[in-house]
Design a protein around this motif. Structure first.
Motif, PDB file in Angstrom:
ATOM      1  N   LEU A 143       2.373  14.807   2.629  1.00  0.00           N
ATOM      2  CA  LEU A 143       2.654  13.373   2.582  1.00  0.00           C
ATOM      3  C   LEU A 143       2.366  12.818   1.194  1.00  0.00           C
ATOM      4  CD1 LEU A 143       0.897  12.533   5.965  1.00  0.00           C
ATOM      5  CD2 LEU A 143       3.339  12.900   5.581  1.00  0.00           C
ATOM      6  N   THR A 144       3.129  11.794   0.818  1.00  0.00           N
ATOM      7  CA  THR A 144       2.898  11.219  -0.504  1.00  0.00           C
ATOM      8  C   THR A 144       1.709  10.252  -0.479  1.00  0.00           C
ATOM      9  OG1 THR A 144       4.570   9.543  -0.037  1.00  0.00           O
ATOM     10  CG2 THR A 144       5.282  11.435  -1.317  1.00  0.00           C
ATOM     11  N   ILE A 158      -2.554   9.033   4.103  1.00  0.00           N
ATOM     12  CA  ILE A 158      -2.801   8.715   5.510  1.00  0.00           C
ATOM     13  C   ILE A 158      -3.348   9.886   6.331  1.00  0.00           C
ATOM     14  CG2 ILE A 158      -1.300   6.735   5.924  1.00  0.00           C
ATOM     15  CD1 ILE A 158       0.955   8.579   6.584  1.00  0.00           C
ATOM     16  N   LEU A 159      -3.438  11.067   5.738  1.00  0.00           N
ATOM     17  CA  LEU A 159      -3.904  12.203   6.547  1.00  0.00           C
ATOM     18  C   LEU A 159      -4.962  13.031   5.811  1.00  0.00           C
ATOM     19  CD1 LEU A 159      -3.452  13.427   9.309  1.00  0.00           C
ATOM     20  CD2 LEU A 159      -1.595  14.787   8.396  1.00  0.00           C
ATOM     21  N   THR A 160      -5.608  12.438   4.837  1.00  0.00           N
ATOM     22  CA  THR A 160      -6.589  13.225   4.075  1.00  0.00           C
ATOM     23  C   THR A 160      -7.882  13.414   4.864  1.00  0.00           C
ATOM     24  OG1 THR A 160      -7.192  11.168   3.025  1.00  0.00           O
ATOM     25  CG2 THR A 160      -5.775  12.636   1.750  1.00  0.00           C
ATOM     26  N   ASP A 161      -8.084  12.572   5.898  1.00  0.00           N
ATOM     27  CA  ASP A 161      -9.376  12.574   6.587  1.00  0.00           C
ATOM     28  C   ASP A 161      -9.352  13.293   7.931  1.00  0.00           C
ATOM     29  OD1 ASP A 161      -7.630  10.805   7.732  1.00  0.00           O
ATOM     30  OD2 ASP A 161      -9.164   9.316   8.234  1.00  0.00           O
ATOM     31  N   TRP A 162      -8.327  14.159   8.200  1.00  0.00           N
ATOM     32  CA  TRP A 162      -8.257  14.788   9.526  1.00  0.00           C
ATOM     33  C   TRP A 162      -9.372  15.816   9.696  1.00  0.00           C
ATOM     34  CZ3 TRP A 162      -7.299  20.040  10.582  1.00  0.00           C
ATOM     35  CH2 TRP A 162      -6.871  20.806   9.485  1.00  0.00           C
ATOM     36  N   THR A 163      -9.772  15.992  10.946  1.00  0.00           N
ATOM     37  CA  THR A 163     -10.781  17.012  11.236  1.00  0.00           C
ATOM     38  C   THR A 163     -10.236  17.910  12.337  1.00  0.00           C
ATOM     39  OG1 THR A 163     -11.773  15.493  12.817  1.00  0.00           O
ATOM     40  CG2 THR A 163     -12.817  15.642  10.643  1.00  0.00           C
ATOM     41  N   GLU A 164     -10.589  19.187  12.298  1.00  0.00           N
ATOM     42  CA  GLU A 164     -10.106  20.139  13.310  1.00  0.00           C
ATOM     43  C   GLU A 164     -10.562  19.643  14.692  1.00  0.00           C
ATOM     44  OE1 GLU A 164      -7.719  22.223  14.437  1.00  0.00           O
ATOM     45  OE2 GLU A 164      -7.967  23.068  12.436  1.00  0.00           O
ATOM     46  N   GLY A 165      -9.638  19.632  15.638  1.00  0.00           N
ATOM     47  CA  GLY A 165      -9.982  19.240  17.011  1.00  0.00           C
ATOM     48  C   GLY A 165      -9.889  17.756  17.274  1.00  0.00           C
ATOM     49  N   VAL A 210      13.980   5.812   9.458  1.00  0.00           N
ATOM     50  CA  VAL A 210      14.000   7.060   8.677  1.00  0.00           C
ATOM     51  C   VAL A 210      14.050   6.722   7.178  1.00  0.00           C
ATOM     52  CG1 VAL A 210      15.308   9.178   8.237  1.00  0.00           C
ATOM     53  CG2 VAL A 210      14.970   8.391  10.570  1.00  0.00           C
ATOM     54  N   ALA A 211      14.663   5.590   6.837  1.00  0.00           N
ATOM     55  CA  ALA A 211      14.700   5.163   5.431  1.00  0.00           C
ATOM     56  C   ALA A 211      13.279   4.966   4.896  1.00  0.00           C
ATOM     57  CB  ALA A 211      15.497   3.874   5.301  1.00  0.00           C
ATOM     58  N   GLU A 212      12.402   4.385   5.730  1.00  0.00           N
ATOM     59  CA  GLU A 212      11.013   4.158   5.294  1.00  0.00           C
ATOM     60  C   GLU A 212      10.223   5.464   5.266  1.00  0.00           C
ATOM     61  OE1 GLU A 212       9.448   0.092   7.168  1.00  0.00           O
ATOM     62  OE2 GLU A 212      10.672   1.259   8.557  1.00  0.00           O
ATOM     63  N   LEU A 213      10.565   6.365   6.198  1.00  0.00           N
ATOM     64  CA  LEU A 213       9.815   7.618   6.316  1.00  0.00           C
ATOM     65  C   LEU A 213      10.113   8.613   5.192  1.00  0.00           C
ATOM     66  CD1 LEU A 213       9.744   8.676  10.061  1.00  0.00           C
ATOM     67  CD2 LEU A 213       7.935   9.067   8.413  1.00  0.00           C
ATOM     68  N   CYS A 214      11.370   8.637   4.719  1.00  0.00           N
ATOM     69  CA  CYS A 214      11.770   9.672   3.752  1.00  0.00           C
ATOM     70  C   CYS A 214      10.899   9.704   2.496  1.00  0.00           C
ATOM     71  CB  CYS A 214      13.251   9.532   3.389  1.00  0.00           C
ATOM     72  SG  CYS A 214      14.313  10.220   4.675  1.00  0.00           S
ATOM     73  N   PRO A 215      10.641   8.551   1.846  1.00  0.00           N
ATOM     74  CA  PRO A 215       9.793   8.632   0.651  1.00  0.00           C
ATOM     75  C   PRO A 215       8.338   8.983   0.966  1.00  0.00           C
ATOM     76  CG  PRO A 215      10.686   6.391   0.944  1.00  0.00           C
ATOM     77  CD  PRO A 215      11.182   7.225   2.086  1.00  0.00           C
ATOM     78  N   LEU A 216       7.913   8.691   2.199  1.00  0.00           N
ATOM     79  CA  LEU A 216       6.517   8.935   2.584  1.00  0.00           C
ATOM     80  C   LEU A 216       6.265  10.418   2.863  1.00  0.00           C
ATOM     81  CD1 LEU A 216       4.028   7.152   3.379  1.00  0.00           C
ATOM     82  CD2 LEU A 216       4.861   7.306   5.735  1.00  0.00           C
ATOM     83  N   ALA A 217       7.256  11.091   3.435  1.00  0.00           N
ATOM     84  CA  ALA A 217       7.088  12.496   3.842  1.00  0.00           C
ATOM     85  C   ALA A 217       8.357  13.286   3.510  1.00  0.00           C
ATOM     86  CB  ALA A 217       6.788  12.551   5.338  1.00  0.00           C
ATOM     87  N   PRO A 218       8.759  13.340   2.211  1.00  0.00           N
ATOM     88  CA  PRO A 218      10.072  13.910   1.862  1.00  0.00           C
ATOM     89  C   PRO A 218      10.262  15.352   2.330  1.00  0.00           C
ATOM     90  CG  PRO A 218       8.729  13.550  -0.115  1.00  0.00           C
ATOM     91  CD  PRO A 218       8.014  12.889   1.027  1.00  0.00           C
TER      92      PRO A 218
END
Ligand SMILES: NC(=O)c1ccc[n+]([C@@H]2O[C@H](COP(=O)([O-])OP(=O)(O)OC[C@H]3O[C@@H](n4cnc5c(N)ncnc54)[C@H](O)[C@@H]3O)[C@@H](O)[C@H]2O)c1
Length: 278
Positions: free
Chosen positions: A160-161, A164-171, A182-190
């Motif tokens: 991801l650009t 929003i997902l740097t803080d995930w933890t296993e489980g 999809v227009a908004e999503l493309c630049p966020l997660a190309p």
């Protein structure tokens, strides 16, 4: 521009996961199927040495036209589609492996124009999209009312650009990362939304702003990605599909998508000056 009537010359731009897979396949199975390599380009040419015959390594991408390709396959980055897409289409058919680039309306229009002007086809591989041609048929007959695609993956599979997902933890379980057009999503997660971009191409009347998408992080999904598609038509018509795409931890691309790309390439034999979902 083919070597003979039945042999297609394929130029491959990008030598990452997909590029390596396609180049190996063309070198091994291509001649039997009427495909030969015209060139391979990678921004770091050292990566090609020893795997790709020296005479097929293209050092400067701006000289791609010298290799007289019938089809150029971009498996690199949306940036290369932006920079070279129109030039590629002026000489050859183009299979665009990074269709999230088409979310830029200006570039999309330029590529469509170039395709029409030079009678070369802009191919969009369906990737992990199930039912793309059915969606396209509904679109073309005016019966497609809405389209929603949800992609759920293990958090290690997202690139991801934003942060929003740097803080995930296993489980930690399931977390909706983004829901919107999809227009908004493309630049966020190309790198993660190419399947949605292919859907937006199939659903041209809704387009990138009308097709809705959602990306979901789920730490339970250690062995596969899930792609859910919800199609809405008139008078209560609907189709819902759920695709489980086997994928290793950390893999952006599911394993079945590689073969899907290969099958897409086999259909790139020229469909005139238009955009074609393959
Ligand atoms: N359509 C689909 O369903 C689908 C599926 C998987 C991947 N993709 C897309 O296809 C492309 C290739 O995927 P991959 O899994 O092989 O990726 P990868 O990261 O393994 O390889 C990408 C290659 O492109 C090069 N590259 C990256 N950025 C570049 C830039 N700005 N300029 C020049 N070269 C650059 C890298 O050096 C690498 O060789 C990506 O854009 C990816 O998002 C599409």
């Amino acid at each position: 521009m083919a070597t003979d009537a039945s042999t297609l010359r394929i130029g491959v731009v990008g030598y990452g996961h997909l590029g390596v897979f396609l180049v190996e396949k063309i070198l091994r199975d291509g001649p039997r199927l009427g495909l030969i390599l015209s060139f391979v380009w990678n921004r770091n040419p050292d990566k090609l040495k020893g795997s790709v015959p020296a005479e097929l390594i293209l050092k400067d991408l701006s000289s791609f036209a010298d290799r007289r390709s019938d089809v150029i396959v971009e498996v690199c980055h949306p940036h290369i589609v932006r920079k070279f897409g129109v030039h590629f289409l002026s000489q050859s058919h183009l299979m665009v492996g990074s269709p999230s680039a088409l979310s830029d309306p200006d570039l999309n229009q330029k590529l469509c124009q170039a395709s029409l002007q030079h009678a070369n086809t802009l191919y969009v591989p369906s990737g992990a999209l199930w039912g793309g041609q059915d969606i396209q048929r509904m679109n073309d007959s005016g019966t497609l009312k809405a389209l929603f695609i949800r992609m759920s993956k293990h958090p290690s599979c997202f690139r991801l650009t934003g942060d929003i997902l740097t803080d995930w933890t296993e489980g930690e379980g399931r977390r909706v990362l983004f829901s919107g057009s999809v227009a908004e999503l493309c630049p966020l997660a190309p790198n993660n939304v190419n399947t949605m971009a292919a859907a937006a191409v199939a659903a041209g009347t809704l387009g990138f702003t009308g097709v809705r998408g959602e990306i979901v992080s789920d730490t339970k999904l250690r062995d596969y990605h899930v792609v859910e598609v919800e199609v809405t038509g008139p008078d209560g018509f609907s189709v819902n599909t759920v695709r489980r795409n086997p994928a290793n931890l950390g893999a952006v691309t599911g394993t079945a998508t590689y073969n899907s790309f290969w099958n897409s390439l086999l259909t790139c034999k020229g469909h005139g000056g238009r955009v074609y979902l393959c």
